[in-house]
Motif scaffolding. Sequence first.
Motif, PDB file in Angstrom:
ATOM      1  N   ARG A 188      -5.881  -4.449  21.786  1.00  0.00           N
ATOM      2  CA  ARG A 188      -5.816  -5.319  22.955  1.00  0.00           C
ATOM      3  C   ARG A 188      -4.453  -5.098  23.612  1.00  0.00           C
ATOM      4  O   ARG A 188      -3.467  -4.813  22.924  1.00  0.00           O
ATOM      5  CB  ARG A 188      -5.960  -6.805  22.571  1.00  0.00           C
ATOM      6  CG  ARG A 188      -7.260  -7.183  21.878  1.00  0.00           C
ATOM      7  CD  ARG A 188      -8.457  -7.125  22.819  1.00  0.00           C
ATOM      8  NE  ARG A 188      -9.662  -7.663  22.178  1.00  0.00           N
ATOM      9  CZ  ARG A 188     -10.497  -6.951  21.412  1.00  0.00           C
ATOM     10  NH1 ARG A 188     -10.233  -5.670  21.170  1.00  0.00           N
ATOM     11  NH2 ARG A 188     -11.567  -7.512  20.886  1.00  0.00           N
ATOM     12  N   LEU A 189      -4.402  -5.236  24.926  1.00  0.00           N
ATOM     13  CA  LEU A 189      -3.141  -5.093  25.669  1.00  0.00           C
ATOM     14  C   LEU A 189      -2.457  -3.763  25.335  1.00  0.00           C
ATOM     15  O   LEU A 189      -1.235  -3.686  25.193  1.00  0.00           O
ATOM     16  CB  LEU A 189      -2.201  -6.265  25.365  1.00  0.00           C
ATOM     17  CG  LEU A 189      -2.770  -7.677  25.537  1.00  0.00           C
ATOM     18  CD1 LEU A 189      -1.696  -8.716  25.246  1.00  0.00           C
ATOM     19  CD2 LEU A 189      -3.365  -7.870  26.924  1.00  0.00           C
ATOM     20  N   CYS A 190      -3.252  -2.707  25.185  1.00  0.00           N
ATOM     21  CA  CYS A 190      -2.782  -1.336  24.949  1.00  0.00           C
ATOM     22  C   CYS A 190      -2.188  -1.120  23.569  1.00  0.00           C
ATOM     23  O   CYS A 190      -1.565  -0.080  23.321  1.00  0.00           O
ATOM     24  CB  CYS A 190      -1.750  -0.917  26.006  1.00  0.00           C
ATOM     25  SG  CYS A 190      -2.172  -1.318  27.713  1.00  0.00           S
ATOM     26  N   LEU A 230     -13.071 -19.315  24.400  1.00  0.00           N
ATOM     27  CA  LEU A 230     -11.730 -19.105  24.922  1.00  0.00           C
ATOM     28  C   LEU A 230     -10.756 -19.022  23.756  1.00  0.00           C
ATOM     29  O   LEU A 230     -10.790 -19.876  22.867  1.00  0.00           O
ATOM     30  CB  LEU A 230     -11.341 -20.245  25.858  1.00  0.00           C
ATOM     31  CG  LEU A 230     -12.366 -20.617  26.945  1.00  0.00           C
ATOM     32  CD1 LEU A 230     -11.874 -21.811  27.750  1.00  0.00           C
ATOM     33  CD2 LEU A 230     -12.659 -19.434  27.852  1.00  0.00           C
ATOM     34  N   GLY A 231      -9.908 -18.018  23.756  1.00  0.00           N
ATOM     35  CA  GLY A 231      -8.993 -17.848  22.633  1.00  0.00           C
ATOM     36  C   GLY A 231      -7.603 -17.436  23.076  1.00  0.00           C
ATOM     37  O   GLY A 231      -7.310 -17.344  24.270  1.00  0.00           O
ATOM     38  N   GLU A 232      -6.725 -17.210  22.086  1.00  0.00           N
ATOM     39  CA  GLU A 232      -5.369 -16.720  22.336  1.00  0.00           C
ATOM     40  C   GLU A 232      -5.139 -15.448  21.529  1.00  0.00           C
ATOM     41  O   GLU A 232      -5.677 -15.296  20.433  1.00  0.00           O
ATOM     42  CB  GLU A 232      -4.328 -17.775  21.933  1.00  0.00           C
ATOM     43  CG  GLU A 232      -4.167 -18.907  22.919  1.00  0.00           C
ATOM     44  CD  GLU A 232      -3.074 -19.869  22.522  1.00  0.00           C
ATOM     45  OE1 GLU A 232      -1.943 -19.728  23.026  1.00  0.00           O
ATOM     46  OE2 GLU A 232      -3.359 -20.769  21.708  1.00  0.00           O
ATOM     47  N   TRP A 233      -4.280 -14.574  22.058  1.00  0.00           N
ATOM     48  CA  TRP A 233      -3.990 -13.302  21.414  1.00  0.00           C
ATOM     49  C   TRP A 233      -2.480 -13.108  21.313  1.00  0.00           C
ATOM     50  O   TRP A 233      -1.757 -13.324  22.283  1.00  0.00           O
ATOM     51  CB  TRP A 233      -4.601 -12.149  22.206  1.00  0.00           C
ATOM     52  CG  TRP A 233      -4.267 -10.800  21.650  1.00  0.00           C
ATOM     53  CD1 TRP A 233      -3.218 -10.000  21.993  1.00  0.00           C
ATOM     54  CD2 TRP A 233      -4.989 -10.100  20.634  1.00  0.00           C
ATOM     55  NE1 TRP A 233      -3.225  -8.846  21.260  1.00  0.00           N
ATOM     56  CE2 TRP A 233      -4.306  -8.878  20.408  1.00  0.00           C
ATOM     57  CE3 TRP A 233      -6.136 -10.390  19.886  1.00  0.00           C
ATOM     58  CZ2 TRP A 233      -4.740  -7.941  19.466  1.00  0.00           C
ATOM     59  CZ3 TRP A 233      -6.571  -9.460  18.954  1.00  0.00           C
ATOM     60  CH2 TRP A 233      -5.880  -8.250  18.751  1.00  0.00           C
ATOM     61  N   TRP A 234      -2.037 -12.710  20.122  1.00  0.00           N
ATOM     62  CA  TRP A 234      -0.641 -12.333  19.906  1.00  0.00           C
ATOM     63  C   TRP A 234      -0.571 -10.843  19.582  1.00  0.00           C
ATOM     64  O   TRP A 234      -1.437 -10.324  18.857  1.00  0.00           O
ATOM     65  CB  TRP A 234      -0.040 -13.113  18.734  1.00  0.00           C
ATOM     66  CG  TRP A 234       0.479 -14.467  19.068  1.00  0.00           C
ATOM     67  CD1 TRP A 234       1.769 -14.811  19.336  1.00  0.00           C
ATOM     68  CD2 TRP A 234      -0.271 -15.680  19.142  1.00  0.00           C
ATOM     69  NE1 TRP A 234       1.864 -16.165  19.576  1.00  0.00           N
ATOM     70  CE2 TRP A 234       0.626 -16.724  19.465  1.00  0.00           C
ATOM     71  CE3 TRP A 234      -1.629 -15.990  18.979  1.00  0.00           C
ATOM     72  CZ2 TRP A 234       0.219 -18.047  19.621  1.00  0.00           C
ATOM     73  CZ3 TRP A 234      -2.038 -17.298  19.144  1.00  0.00           C
ATOM     74  CH2 TRP A 234      -1.118 -18.309  19.450  1.00  0.00           C
ATOM     75  N   ASN A 235       0.442 -10.179  20.089  1.00  0.00           N
ATOM     76  CA  ASN A 235       0.669  -8.784  19.715  1.00  0.00           C
ATOM     77  C   ASN A 235       1.294  -8.655  18.328  1.00  0.00           C
ATOM     78  O   ASN A 235       1.438  -7.548  17.816  1.00  0.00           O
ATOM     79  CB  ASN A 235       1.558  -8.083  20.747  1.00  0.00           C
ATOM     80  CG  ASN A 235       0.764  -7.661  21.980  1.00  0.00           C
ATOM     81  OD1 ASN A 235      -0.426  -7.355  21.891  1.00  0.00           O
ATOM     82  ND2 ASN A 235       1.406  -7.650  23.133  1.00  0.00           N
ATOM     83  N   ASP A 256      -9.204  -8.509  33.155  1.00  0.00           N
ATOM     84  CA  ASP A 256      -8.683  -7.512  34.088  1.00  0.00           C
ATOM     85  C   ASP A 256      -7.265  -7.769  34.588  1.00  0.00           C
ATOM     86  O   ASP A 256      -6.702  -6.917  35.279  1.00  0.00           O
ATOM     87  CB  ASP A 256      -9.611  -7.416  35.308  1.00  0.00           C
ATOM     88  CG  ASP A 256     -10.945  -6.768  34.966  1.00  0.00           C
ATOM     89  OD1 ASP A 256     -11.030  -6.112  33.906  1.00  0.00           O
ATOM     90  OD2 ASP A 256     -11.903  -6.933  35.749  1.00  0.00           O
ATOM     91  N   LEU A 257      -6.679  -8.913  34.311  1.00  0.00           N
ATOM     92  CA  LEU A 257      -5.355  -9.229  34.852  1.00  0.00           C
ATOM     93  C   LEU A 257      -4.237  -8.872  33.877  1.00  0.00           C
ATOM     94  O   LEU A 257      -3.089  -9.261  34.090  1.00  0.00           O
ATOM     95  CB  LEU A 257      -5.285 -10.714  35.230  1.00  0.00           C
ATOM     96  CG  LEU A 257      -6.368 -11.202  36.202  1.00  0.00           C
ATOM     97  CD1 LEU A 257      -6.121 -12.653  36.584  1.00  0.00           C
ATOM     98  CD2 LEU A 257      -6.447 -10.331  37.441  1.00  0.00           C
ATOM     99  N   TYR A 258      -4.564  -8.147  32.825  1.00  0.00           N
ATOM    100  CA  TYR A 258      -3.595  -7.736  31.813  1.00  0.00           C
ATOM    101  C   TYR A 258      -3.523  -6.213  31.774  1.00  0.00           C
ATOM    102  O   TYR A 258      -4.412  -5.521  32.304  1.00  0.00           O
ATOM    103  CB  TYR A 258      -4.012  -8.247  30.428  1.00  0.00           C
ATOM    104  CG  TYR A 258      -4.051  -9.735  30.264  1.00  0.00           C
ATOM    105  CD1 TYR A 258      -2.924 -10.448  29.869  1.00  0.00           C
ATOM    106  CD2 TYR A 258      -5.226 -10.444  30.478  1.00  0.00           C
ATOM    107  CE1 TYR A 258      -2.965 -11.830  29.693  1.00  0.00           C
ATOM    108  CE2 TYR A 258      -5.286 -11.824  30.305  1.00  0.00           C
ATOM    109  CZ  TYR A 258      -4.146 -12.506  29.913  1.00  0.00           C
ATOM    110  OH  TYR A 258      -4.199 -13.862  29.738  1.00  0.00           O
ATOM    111  N   PRO A 259      -2.504  -5.649  31.113  1.00  0.00           N
ATOM    112  CA  PRO A 259      -2.479  -4.198  30.903  1.00  0.00           C
ATOM    113  C   PRO A 259      -3.706  -3.734  30.127  1.00  0.00           C
ATOM    114  O   PRO A 259      -4.263  -4.477  29.322  1.00  0.00           O
ATOM    115  CB  PRO A 259      -1.200  -3.982  30.082  1.00  0.00           C
ATOM    116  CG  PRO A 259      -0.349  -5.173  30.356  1.00  0.00           C
ATOM    117  CD  PRO A 259      -1.291  -6.307  30.577  1.00  0.00           C
ATOM    118  N   CYS A 260      -4.124  -2.488  30.378  1.00  0.00           N
ATOM    119  CA  CYS A 260      -5.322  -1.928  29.727  1.00  0.00           C
ATOM    120  C   CYS A 260      -6.511  -2.860  29.943  1.00  0.00           C
ATOM    121  O   CYS A 260      -7.147  -3.329  29.008  1.00  0.00           O
ATOM    122  CB  CYS A 260      -5.078  -1.680  28.244  1.00  0.00           C
ATOM    123  SG  CYS A 260      -3.806  -0.445  27.930  1.00  0.00           S
TER     124      CYS A 260
END
Length: 568
Positions: free
Chosen positions: A47-49, A171-176, A207-211
């Motif tokens: 996620r997020l590249c 609906l969730g949250e994502w951490w790198n 679509d509003l995030y990288p990758c």
Amino acid sequence: METYKGCVKPQGNFLFPSLLFLLALLAIANAETHHHKFVVQETPMTRLCKTHNIITVNGQLPGPTLKVRNGDTLVVKVLNSARYNVTIHWHGIRQMRTPWADGPEYVTQCPIKPGATYTYRFTIENQEGTLWWHAHSRWLRATVYGALIIYPKLGTTYPFPKPKHEIPILLGEWWNRDPISVLRQALFTGAAPNVSDAYTINGQPGDLYPCKGAVRFPVKSGETILLRIINAALNQQLFFSVANHRLTVVEADAAYTKPFTTSTLMLGPAQTTNVLLMADQTPGRYYMAARAYASAQNAPFDNTTTTAILEYKSARKGAPSRPTLPRLPAYNDTATVRAFTAQIKSPSKVDVPTKIDENLFFTIGLGFVNCTPGPRCQGPNNTRFAASMNNISFVLPRKTSLLQAYYQNIPGVFTTDFPAVPPIKFNYTGNVSRGLWQPRFGTKLYKLKFGSRVQIVLQDTAIFTTEDHPIHLHGYHFYVVGQGTGNFNARRDTASFNLIDPPQRNTIDVPVGGWAVIRFVADNPGVWMFHCHIDTHLSWGLAMSFLVENGVGKLQSVEPPPADLPPC
């Protein structure tokens, strides 16, 4: 003789009890037992590249959607193949007499250790609608969660026109980073944890995030779609909207509501809302979107927006490739939240407890622990963050669970002196004296007799900042008879209670700088956690537990623990 819902209605009353008995037998005969296996494991995901290992169930994010009917039984064998202890909570399931299957670690069970298994067994009793399941062990629920859909019994249906399709929206949250590492850093320093890097819809940021890459939901013009929306985010209330479409709310927290139409929803963490969407717009592509409702002043939050795409199958080729984006409220738009919440009501008159046996008043909010400046004391003004109810910051046991200690009469694990009212009265939503900032720590329960009628005033406090808190009661649903701003005043505010058609919830968002009043009957014995569903606040101690005593006979008593209950 006339026909009534497909049956012959008898003349007179002498056959009515027999008819009810036959219908009950028919319902039992149609009930099913559903067997599932959950493998909790590390799974690489991008996620997020970026790619890193996350904890999942069966390698999925979100995890499997469970579909049952009212009256069915679920048997879910959980194999822990991950490196962390884990438990699973079936959020909103009442668990009548089966608290051993409820799931919060060290409350109703010890956690499932790596390599071990535990089988959750429970029956759905008089519940239907959208619920969900999630890990209830530290921050594992950041990625360990899924939908739990309860359909009406055979022969019955929804109290609204049956939709053509149904779509779970999680609906969730994502951490790198590994969420457990984020939590550990916060608990070590005493400071607030790093906010998430993205929000997600069905596991994808959009679509509003990288990758970029958004989940797509194809629909046909003219169809009515039921969206089953779940806020599985770890720490954030969320606004939700679909561009150019109106949403008709028909259910909240698996309880039907008076239908009303809105363009925007707000769901606190753990809350669910079912809405009907009519695909009545010009064929094209429209964004679903969610972003934060952030009520705490000067507190950091993830200010990004997640999207998915509602795509009409009949959209002509050459139509704009960029979907239309909805207009979401400002991050701090409390007025929109209040207006939305005020419309949620039960479909008709309900049986609200009016004679109260236990009249409780709980202050809720954040506080600070004084400590020596250094690496373990990096909260505001060289303090550590804490949280409490009635100035008690909840401490979980480690050698056994609270339910086991109660059931097996193990001494020294907890006390039953949780205060029924704040130890000190003060201006809860005004300037709070520094002497009231630091809570006491303890494992204190509040004992309730079986069948007692309970009222709880939940009062937000301003020690750090006033804030909207989603408070969840395990093992029960309750009526929300009143909400307001400022400090609760019984003489003034009781007169405005809704005792006719208040909403029924399992998680109540206590208004920022305000109060909420809930009522329920203590008809489910066991030990039941009552806590803020912002997991940061839960980690800091914003929780307590009720001990509901057994009543009379088998149907009012906790069932014996299962043989495979995990040891500590």
